[in-house]
Design an enzyme around this catalytic site. Structure first.
Site, PDB file in Angstrom:
ATOM      1  N   SER A  79       0.926  -1.016   0.035  1.00  0.00           N
ATOM      2  CA  SER A  79      -0.082  -0.216  -0.086  1.00  0.00           C
ATOM      3  C   SER A  79       0.933   1.145  -0.116  1.00  0.00           C
ATOM      4  CB  SER A  79      -0.858   0.015   1.341  1.00  0.00           C
ATOM      5  OG  SER A  79      -0.056   0.444   2.402  1.00  0.00           O
ATOM      6  N   ASP A  80       0.296   2.274  -0.704  1.00  0.00           N
ATOM      7  CA  ASP A  80       0.900   3.610  -0.103  1.00  0.00           C
ATOM      8  C   ASP A  80       0.685   3.899   1.237  1.00  0.00           C
ATOM      9  OD1 ASP A  80       2.564   5.911  -0.548  1.00  0.00           O
ATOM     10  OD2 ASP A  80       1.417   6.596  -2.332  1.00  0.00           O
ATOM     11  N   TRP A  81       1.492   4.904   1.664  1.00  0.00           N
ATOM     12  CA  TRP A  81       1.652   4.956   3.124  1.00  0.00           C
ATOM     13  C   TRP A  81      -0.049   5.911   3.514  1.00  0.00           C
ATOM     14  CZ3 TRP A  81       5.074   2.584   1.556  1.00  0.00           C
ATOM     15  CH2 TRP A  81       6.121   1.841   2.347  1.00  0.00           C
ATOM     16  N   SER A  82      -0.799   5.054   3.935  1.00  0.00           N
ATOM     17  CA  SER A  82      -2.243   5.327   4.505  1.00  0.00           C
ATOM     18  C   SER A  82      -3.353   5.103   3.521  1.00  0.00           C
ATOM     19  CB  SER A  82      -2.300   6.970   4.956  1.00  0.00           C
ATOM     20  OG  SER A  82      -1.037   7.220   5.941  1.00  0.00           O
ATOM     21  N   SER A  83      -2.911   4.400   2.415  1.00  0.00           N
ATOM     22  CA  SER A  83      -3.956   4.515   1.433  1.00  0.00           C
ATOM     23  C   SER A  83      -5.018   3.061   1.515  1.00  0.00           C
ATOM     24  CB  SER A  83      -3.090   4.238   0.092  1.00  0.00           C
ATOM     25  OG  SER A  83      -2.470   2.892  -0.114  1.00  0.00           O
TER      26      SER A  83
END
Length: 720
Positions: free
Chosen positions: A251-255
């Site tokens: 995941s992208d960070w916080s996605s």
């Protein structure tokens, strides 16, 4: 626990590296892992690492930004720098520059050097490259990507990936998919047709998977058709079923926004979530991630199957056998002469000569001449800032320093001319100096000089070329246009070294005699710029995206707010497949500078363009031959570009699309014969009616030239 700590009872011997053997080993590991241990492997334990299993000797996985250099160490549980003193690296040019080289071989050298540095820093995953398509010049993150054309991006990303992964370090291609702006990136819902999705926005990802065999892929923040792209049902099917991707989705960070969707639709490693995205309190502990305790609970109560978890763990272990459990993995290297040489080579080959009135460039180093270097960008640090791709290089040669080092006979004088102010991630701090005083001083300096080199453009600040939000104006910022006009009034010998990762509005072109598009060039920036300014290197870069004259000339801006930046909730890609030069060509809009454009210091001519026949079957190869002659007085290189268009298509088509290119190097007076081969099958369009590709029969035109708007030969042929 790091790469050297292998699993004692299942170590690989060097002759036991077959896929079948590794998969069997993975089966044996999964069989002895507890449910809790498996879940712990699917989410972060720190800002940039995931857990191993200590009792079995399974190592942690360590990641690092970014696409053009290994980011400095970040604290375990916060976004501050860790304060290490041994994490300075080589900063390579940003990927817009790499794309501008039109040189896949150089892309592989770039990737290999970057992979060596990541390996030395003991990283298993390098979070790059980025291949999101340049849709609008306002996107703050375009400098990290490979331009507006899917064929160019695909051609450059595959060797980059292979270079990185030759080191036993995973490349992580990003951001999948449709993350083509920073403004409201974590909220905006993108609506785009199937043809544009498959023909424009997915090809570079597909090439990364199927031709580059990339080992990791990062999700994006935005939504697509109402569902977040990181765990999107449609994209998951395309990636892991249609394309057979066998790597890890990070995941992208916080996605990540849902345990169920993340479990079902493809996330293998959840990073950066917390409950507020960036927090560090106990409320944001890693056990609260969607793929942590909530995932464990859902499996235990039967809401989700353990098979979903096992697939994720299998992919993670496969990643390890490719990286930190690979017995053939060699040692890395950092800041070597070779890395600096590659960085400088990419920089010089990527610099684009846009204008050269009266042969303003190259500038000779003569005694008695005074060169004024004016502009904040002459000395500004361009490796810091920009968001997650910021770097901590061992050194960064500024344009001013590079010019001073090269010009030993001329007198070099410098003044700032303007000041932009400092920047932190999401705000701009006010300038410290008086802008009127800087302007007056610049005019005084320009009067004293024989030649003025203005070094301006954008920078890596918020609302410039930076992650987190988009640009707010298309014009040059910080009063630079006024300064250019003022300088030209007192000194007509004005050249512009344009430092950007994006197109800018250029009403001031007539005020300059020469313009070099120099990008963000990393550690060797100043030396590379001086190489080209002096003529030690003949520029051969070509623009990887179009420069519109007016912002509304760009396709994304031609349909109003709903097309860009959206209404705050939704966004329609109303231009469909007509992105970049496809739009300019098809709608007959003249760009400021066209895709593929770039001048040289020598005279290069393409001629004798021929194809081997006039009719082809759909599975044939089309062979194009040509000659390139260098009739000038110095060595140089030309990028021969092949475009193809369908005559009277039954579906909407661009006038022409890039389908091949070749960079040809010639000594002065030399000529060479070149060949470009195109698969007829690559002329297909995506057919939504059958959810597959269709090669249309009939008449096509082949266009060969050295820019999308400079075609020297048009040839008719048929497909049957």
């Amino acid at each position: 626990m790091k790469a050297q700590d292998k699993i004692p009872q299942i170590q690989l011997e060097k002759n036991e590296v077959s896929t079948k053997f590794i998969e069997a080993k993975i089966d044996s590991i999964i069989a002895v892992l507890t449910l809790e241990e498996k879940v712990a492997m699917t989410h972060a334990q720190s800002k940039f690492s995931t857990k191993g299993v200590a009792r079995l000797g399974i190592p942690e996985v360590w990641m690092s930004d970014g696409p053009h250099g290994v980011r400095e160490e970040i604290s375990w549980d916060a976004w501050e720098n860790a304060g290490w003193t041994n994490d300075a690296i080589t900063a390579f040019p940003a990927l817009t520059c790499l794309a501008a080289t039109f040189n896949p071989e150089l892309a592989e050298n770039y990737g290999f050097s970057l992979g060596e540095e990541a390996k030395y820093r003991e990283k298993e995953v390098l979070l790059g490259p980025g291949v999101n398509i340049y849709r609008t010049p306002m996107n703050g993150r375009n400098f990290e990507y490979l331009g507006e054309d899917p064929f160019l991006a695909s051609s450059m990303v595959v060797p980059y990936i292979k270079g990185v992964q030759d080191n036993g370090v995973a490349a992580c291609v990003k951001h999948f998919a449709l993350n083509n702006q920073e403004h409201l990136r974590d909220k905006i819902n993108v609506e785009v047709g199937d043809r544009a999705l498959h023909e424009i926005y997915l090809p570079a990802f597909k090439a990364a998977v199927q031709k580059g065999n990339v080992w990791a892929l990062m999700g994006a923040y935005n939504k697509f058709r109402g569902q977040y792209t990181t765990h999107n049902k449609i994209l998951h099917k395309i990636l892991k079923t249609d394309w057979n991707f066998d790597g890890v989705v990070i995941s992208d960070w916080s996605s990540v926004h849902s345990t169920e969707e993340a479990a079902l639709y493809g996330v293998d490693m959840e990073m950066g979530t917390g409950t507020d995205g960036l927090g560090t309190t106990t409320n944001n502990h890693y056990q609260h991630y969607y793929l942590a305790n909530p995932f464990l609970k859902a499996i235990k109560n039967g809401a989700l199957s353990e098979g979903l978890l096992d697939d994720k763990v299998r992919r993670i272990l496969r990643l390890m056998y490719r990286t930190n459990l690979n017995p053939n993995r060699t040692l890395g290297k950092l800041n070597t002469d070779k890395h600096l040489e590659v960085a400088r080579k990419v920089a010089t080959e990527g610099i684009v000569l846009l204008k050269n009135e009266d042969n303003f460039f190259p500038i000779q180093d003569k005694k008695g001449i005074t060169i004024a270097v004016i502009g904040e960008n002459a000395t500004r640090d361009m490796t810091q800032g920009g968001g997650s791709s910021q770097l901590k290089p061992l050194f960064e040669i500024s344009p001013l320093q590079g010019i001073k080092d090269r010009y030993k006979n001329a007198t070099i004088i410098h003044t700032m001319g303007y000041e932009s102010g400092a920047s932190v991630y999401d705000e701009i701090l006010p300038a410290n100096l008086n802008q009127d005083s800087l302007y007056v001083k610049a005019i005084e300096v320009a009067k004293k000089a024989d030649i003025v080199l203005f070094v301006g453009g954008l920078n890596k600040s918020h609302h410039q070329d930076s992650e987190g939000d988009d640009r707010e104006v298309f014009d040059l910022p910080y009063g630079q246009e006024k300064l250019i006009n003022g300088i030209q009034e007192v000194n007509e010998n004005l050249g512009f070294l344009l430092v950007t990762g994006n197109a800018v509005k250029m009403p001031w072109i007539s005020k300059t005699k020469g313009i070099l598009q120099t990008w963000y060039l990393g550690s060797m920036a100043g030396h590379a710029i001086a190489d080209v300014v002096s003529g030690d290197v003949n520029p051969s870069g070509k623009l990887p995206f179009s420069f519109p004259k007016e912002l509304n000339d760009n396709a994304a801006h031609a349909f109003g707010q709903i097309s860009y930046p959206g209404d705050g909730v939704n966004q329609n890609y109303s231009e469909g497949i007509l992105v970049g030069y496809r739009w300019f060509d098809t709608r007959k809009i003249k760009p400021q500078y066209a895709f593929g454009f770039g001048l040289s210091y020598t005279d290069l001519k393409i001629s004798e363009v021929k194809i081997d026949q006039k009719k082809y079957a759909k599975n044939d190869q089309i062979k194009i031959t040509f000659e390139v002659a260098n009739t000038g007085d110095r060595a140089g290189a030309e990028v021969v570009q092949v475009y193809v268009g369908k005559h009277k298509s039954k579906v909407e088509r661009a006038l022409k699309e890039l389908k091949g290119f070749s960079k040809i190097y010639l000594e002065k007076g030399a000529n060479k014969t070149g060949t470009i081969t195109i698969d007829a099958s690559s002329l297909a369009y995506y057919n939504p009616e059958i959810s597959d590709w269709t090669v249309e029969e009939g008449t096509y035109y082949l266009y060969v030239g050295n820019a999308s708007n400079n075609i020297v030969k048009k040839i008719k042929f048929d497909l049957f």
